[in-house]
Scaffold this motif. Structure first.
Motif, PDB file in Angstrom:
ATOM      1  N   SER B  59       0.866  -1.177   0.000  1.00  0.00           N
ATOM      2  CA  SER B  59       0.000   0.000   0.000  1.00  0.00           C
ATOM      3  C   SER B  59       0.901   1.225   0.000  1.00  0.00           C
ATOM      4  CB  SER B  59      -0.901   0.005   1.241  1.00  0.00           C
ATOM      5  OG  SER B  59      -1.682   1.187   1.291  1.00  0.00           O
ATOM      6  N   GLY B  60       0.968   1.897  -1.144  1.00  0.00           N
ATOM      7  CA  GLY B  60       1.810   3.085  -1.236  1.00  0.00           C
ATOM      8  C   GLY B  60       3.265   2.766  -0.956  1.00  0.00           C
ATOM      9  N   ARG B  61       3.839   3.452   0.040  1.00  0.00           N
ATOM     10  CA  ARG B  61       5.253   3.226   0.384  1.00  0.00           C
ATOM     11  C   ARG B  61       5.449   2.043   1.337  1.00  0.00           C
ATOM     12  NH1 ARG B  61       7.117   6.705   3.524  1.00  0.00           N
ATOM     13  NH2 ARG B  61       5.209   7.845   4.053  1.00  0.00           N
ATOM     14  N   LEU B  62       4.377   1.364   1.677  1.00  0.00           N
ATOM     15  CA  LEU B  62       4.444   0.250   2.617  1.00  0.00           C
ATOM     16  C   LEU B  62       4.332  -1.089   1.901  1.00  0.00           C
ATOM     17  CD1 LEU B  62       2.011   1.556   5.396  1.00  0.00           C
ATOM     18  CD2 LEU B  62       4.470   1.919   5.208  1.00  0.00           C
ATOM     19  N   ASN B  63       5.152  -2.030   2.362  1.00  0.00           N
ATOM     20  CA  ASN B  63       5.069  -3.394   1.853  1.00  0.00           C
ATOM     21  C   ASN B  63       5.255  -4.333   3.026  1.00  0.00           C
ATOM     22  OD1 ASN B  63       6.777  -5.951   0.984  1.00  0.00           O
ATOM     23  ND2 ASN B  63       5.548  -5.366  -0.786  1.00  0.00           N
ATOM     24  N   ALA B  64       4.326  -5.265   3.181  1.00  0.00           N
ATOM     25  CA  ALA B  64       4.425  -6.243   4.256  1.00  0.00           C
ATOM     26  C   ALA B  64       4.514  -7.637   3.658  1.00  0.00           C
ATOM     27  CB  ALA B  64       3.220  -6.136   5.186  1.00  0.00           C
ATOM     28  N   SER B  65       5.370  -8.463   4.244  1.00  0.00           N
ATOM     29  CA  SER B  65       5.503  -9.838   3.787  1.00  0.00           C
ATOM     30  C   SER B  65       5.222 -10.782   4.945  1.00  0.00           C
ATOM     31  CB  SER B  65       6.913 -10.086   3.240  1.00  0.00           C
ATOM     32  OG  SER B  65       7.860  -9.945   4.269  1.00  0.00           O
ATOM     33  N   LEU B  66       4.871 -12.006   4.608  1.00  0.00           N
ATOM     34  CA  LEU B  66       4.573 -13.030   5.611  1.00  0.00           C
ATOM     35  C   LEU B  66       5.205 -14.344   5.190  1.00  0.00           C
ATOM     36  CD1 LEU B  66       2.995 -14.046   8.112  1.00  0.00           C
ATOM     37  CD2 LEU B  66       1.068 -14.501   6.573  1.00  0.00           C
ATOM     38  N   ASP B  67       5.971 -14.934   6.108  1.00  0.00           N
ATOM     39  CA  ASP B  67       6.556 -16.247   5.885  1.00  0.00           C
ATOM     40  C   ASP B  67       6.116 -17.133   7.037  1.00  0.00           C
ATOM     41  OD1 ASP B  67       9.930 -17.502   5.157  1.00  0.00           O
ATOM     42  OD2 ASP B  67       8.066 -18.534   5.622  1.00  0.00           O
ATOM     43  N   LYS B  68       5.082 -17.929   6.806  1.00  0.00           N
ATOM     44  CA  LYS B  68       4.549 -18.770   7.879  1.00  0.00           C
ATOM     45  C   LYS B  68       5.541 -19.815   8.340  1.00  0.00           C
ATOM     46  CE  LYS B  68       0.527 -20.446   8.091  1.00  0.00           C
ATOM     47  NZ  LYS B  68      -0.736 -21.149   7.856  1.00  0.00           N
ATOM     48  N   SER B  69       6.335 -20.351   7.416  1.00  0.00           N
ATOM     49  CA  SER B  69       7.246 -21.445   7.756  1.00  0.00           C
ATOM     50  C   SER B  69       8.294 -20.997   8.770  1.00  0.00           C
ATOM     51  CB  SER B  69       7.915 -21.991   6.494  1.00  0.00           C
ATOM     52  OG  SER B  69       8.688 -20.982   5.864  1.00  0.00           O
ATOM     53  N   SER B  70       8.744 -19.754   8.671  1.00  0.00           N
ATOM     54  CA  SER B  70       9.740 -19.239   9.615  1.00  0.00           C
ATOM     55  C   SER B  70       9.086 -18.447  10.743  1.00  0.00           C
ATOM     56  CB  SER B  70      10.756 -18.355   8.893  1.00  0.00           C
ATOM     57  OG  SER B  70      10.139 -17.175   8.392  1.00  0.00           O
ATOM     58  N   GLY B  71       7.794 -18.217  10.654  1.00  0.00           N
ATOM     59  CA  GLY B  71       7.088 -17.459  11.681  1.00  0.00           C
ATOM     60  C   GLY B  71       7.470 -15.995  11.706  1.00  0.00           C
ATOM     61  N   ARG B  72       7.613 -15.399  10.534  1.00  0.00           N
ATOM     62  CA  ARG B  72       8.049 -14.008  10.469  1.00  0.00           C
ATOM     63  C   ARG B  72       7.244 -13.171   9.493  1.00  0.00           C
ATOM     64  NH1 ARG B  72      14.675 -13.965  10.828  1.00  0.00           N
ATOM     65  NH2 ARG B  72      14.786 -15.267  12.697  1.00  0.00           N
ATOM     66  N   SER B  73       7.110 -11.895   9.880  1.00  0.00           N
ATOM     67  CA  SER B  73       6.547 -10.901   8.978  1.00  0.00           C
ATOM     68  C   SER B  73       7.439  -9.665   9.045  1.00  0.00           C
ATOM     69  CB  SER B  73       5.122 -10.530   9.384  1.00  0.00           C
ATOM     70  OG  SER B  73       4.610  -9.514   8.540  1.00  0.00           O
ATOM     71  N   THR B  74       7.569  -8.986   7.923  1.00  0.00           N
ATOM     72  CA  THR B  74       8.323  -7.737   7.912  1.00  0.00           C
ATOM     73  C   THR B  74       7.474  -6.642   7.290  1.00  0.00           C
ATOM     74  OG1 THR B  74       9.318  -8.223   5.762  1.00  0.00           O
ATOM     75  CG2 THR B  74      10.546  -8.909   7.710  1.00  0.00           C
ATOM     76  N   LEU B  75       7.674  -5.440   7.801  1.00  0.00           N
ATOM     77  CA  LEU B  75       7.046  -4.253   7.226  1.00  0.00           C
ATOM     78  C   LEU B  75       8.153  -3.376   6.686  1.00  0.00           C
ATOM     79  CD1 LEU B  75       4.468  -2.512   6.757  1.00  0.00           C
ATOM     80  CD2 LEU B  75       4.990  -1.388   8.933  1.00  0.00           C
ATOM     81  N   TYR B  76       8.094  -3.124   5.399  1.00  0.00           N
ATOM     82  CA  TYR B  76       9.090  -2.304   4.718  1.00  0.00           C
ATOM     83  C   TYR B  76       8.482  -0.936   4.459  1.00  0.00           C
ATOM     84  CZ  TYR B  76      12.294  -0.871   0.957  1.00  0.00           C
ATOM     85  OH  TYR B  76      13.195  -0.189   0.169  1.00  0.00           O
ATOM     86  N   ILE B  77       9.174   0.116   4.905  1.00  0.00           N
ATOM     87  CA  ILE B  77       8.727   1.491   4.653  1.00  0.00           C
ATOM     88  C   ILE B  77       9.765   2.160   3.753  1.00  0.00           C
ATOM     89  CG2 ILE B  77       8.092   3.708   5.666  1.00  0.00           C
ATOM     90  CD1 ILE B  77       7.491   2.273   8.288  1.00  0.00           C
TER      91      ILE B  77
END
Lengths: 114, 113
Positions: B59-77
């Motif tokens: 969404s705009g300048r934001l990007n979020a990813s999800l990796d269920k196998s590693s149990g991680r999410s990141t928010l990129y601004i």
């Protein structure tokens, strides 16, 4: 469309009193959840109501109760207030679509117990 | 129970930098992962929702990813601005209790001009 409305925005109560907070969800949403936010514990889930039925409950004492009306508006009640109940109480209106559940929060009610 | 951890707890950067905020969770049976923004004394503003069947959302300048196998999410601004200063919270549910969110403690972001 209108967002989630919580009233009142601020409250000051004395220990031992009770308090009722109100939440009006987004039109068409049938689920409302309540959370308590404090600096020490962060955001803690209180309970969720869906179509007037409580279907999830967090680990809070029985002094914390809630209900939901047929128009989806919800109230939360805290009896016998303690100093530790001072917090920001947040209400979320949840949009369900299959297994997709998206929460939209109100501005919160800041409760101070003195 | 779903345990959610956010790193770092606080971040202070100059305007224009690209940022990555991290969120890890313990229960891989997550269905919905949401990122929120909270300004001081205010409620939470929903930024992005990623369902377990998705890998990322933008969404705009934001990007979020999800990796269920590693149990991680990141928010990129991208290209941060002073107006991005706020606390960023991630929250996930569990398959057995859809809609009940387990929150991390948040990352307090300050972007200075």
């Amino acid at each position: 469309k209108a967002g989630v409305t919580q009233t009142p925005r601020y409250l000051i109560k004395t220990r031992g009193q009770q308090v009722t907070l109100s939440c009006s969800p987004i039109s068409g949403h049938r689920s409302v959840s309540w959370y308590q936010q404090t600096p020490g514990q962060g955001l803690q889930f209180l309970f969720e109501y869906f179509s007037e039925t409580q279907r999830n409950k967090g680990n809070f004492p029985g002094r914390f109760s809630g209900r939901q009306f047929s128009n989806s508006r919800s109230e939360m009640n805290v009896s016998t207030l303690e100093l530790g109940d001072s917090a920001l109480y947040l209400c979320a209106s949840i949009a369900y679509q299959g297994q997709r559940a998206e929460a939209f929060f109100g501005q919160g009610t800041r409760l101070t117990v003195v | 129970k779903q345990e959610v951890t956010q790193i770092p707890a606080a971040l202070s950067v100059p305007e224009g930098e690209n940022l990555v905020l991290n969120c890890s969770f313990t229960d891989s049976a997550i269905y919905n992962l949401q990122w929120f923004r909270q300004d001081p004394g205010k409620g939470l503003t929903s930024l992005l929702l990623i369902q377990s069947s998705q890998r990322e959302q933008t969404s705009g300048r934001l990007n979020a990813s999800l990796d269920k196998s590693s149990g991680r999410s990141t928010l990129y601004i991208a290209a941060s601005q002073p107006g991005d200063s706020a606390t960023y919270l991630c929250a996930g549910d569990r398959g057995s209790t859809l809609g009940r969110l387990y929150f991390g403690r948040g990352t307090q972001l300050t972007v200075w001009p």
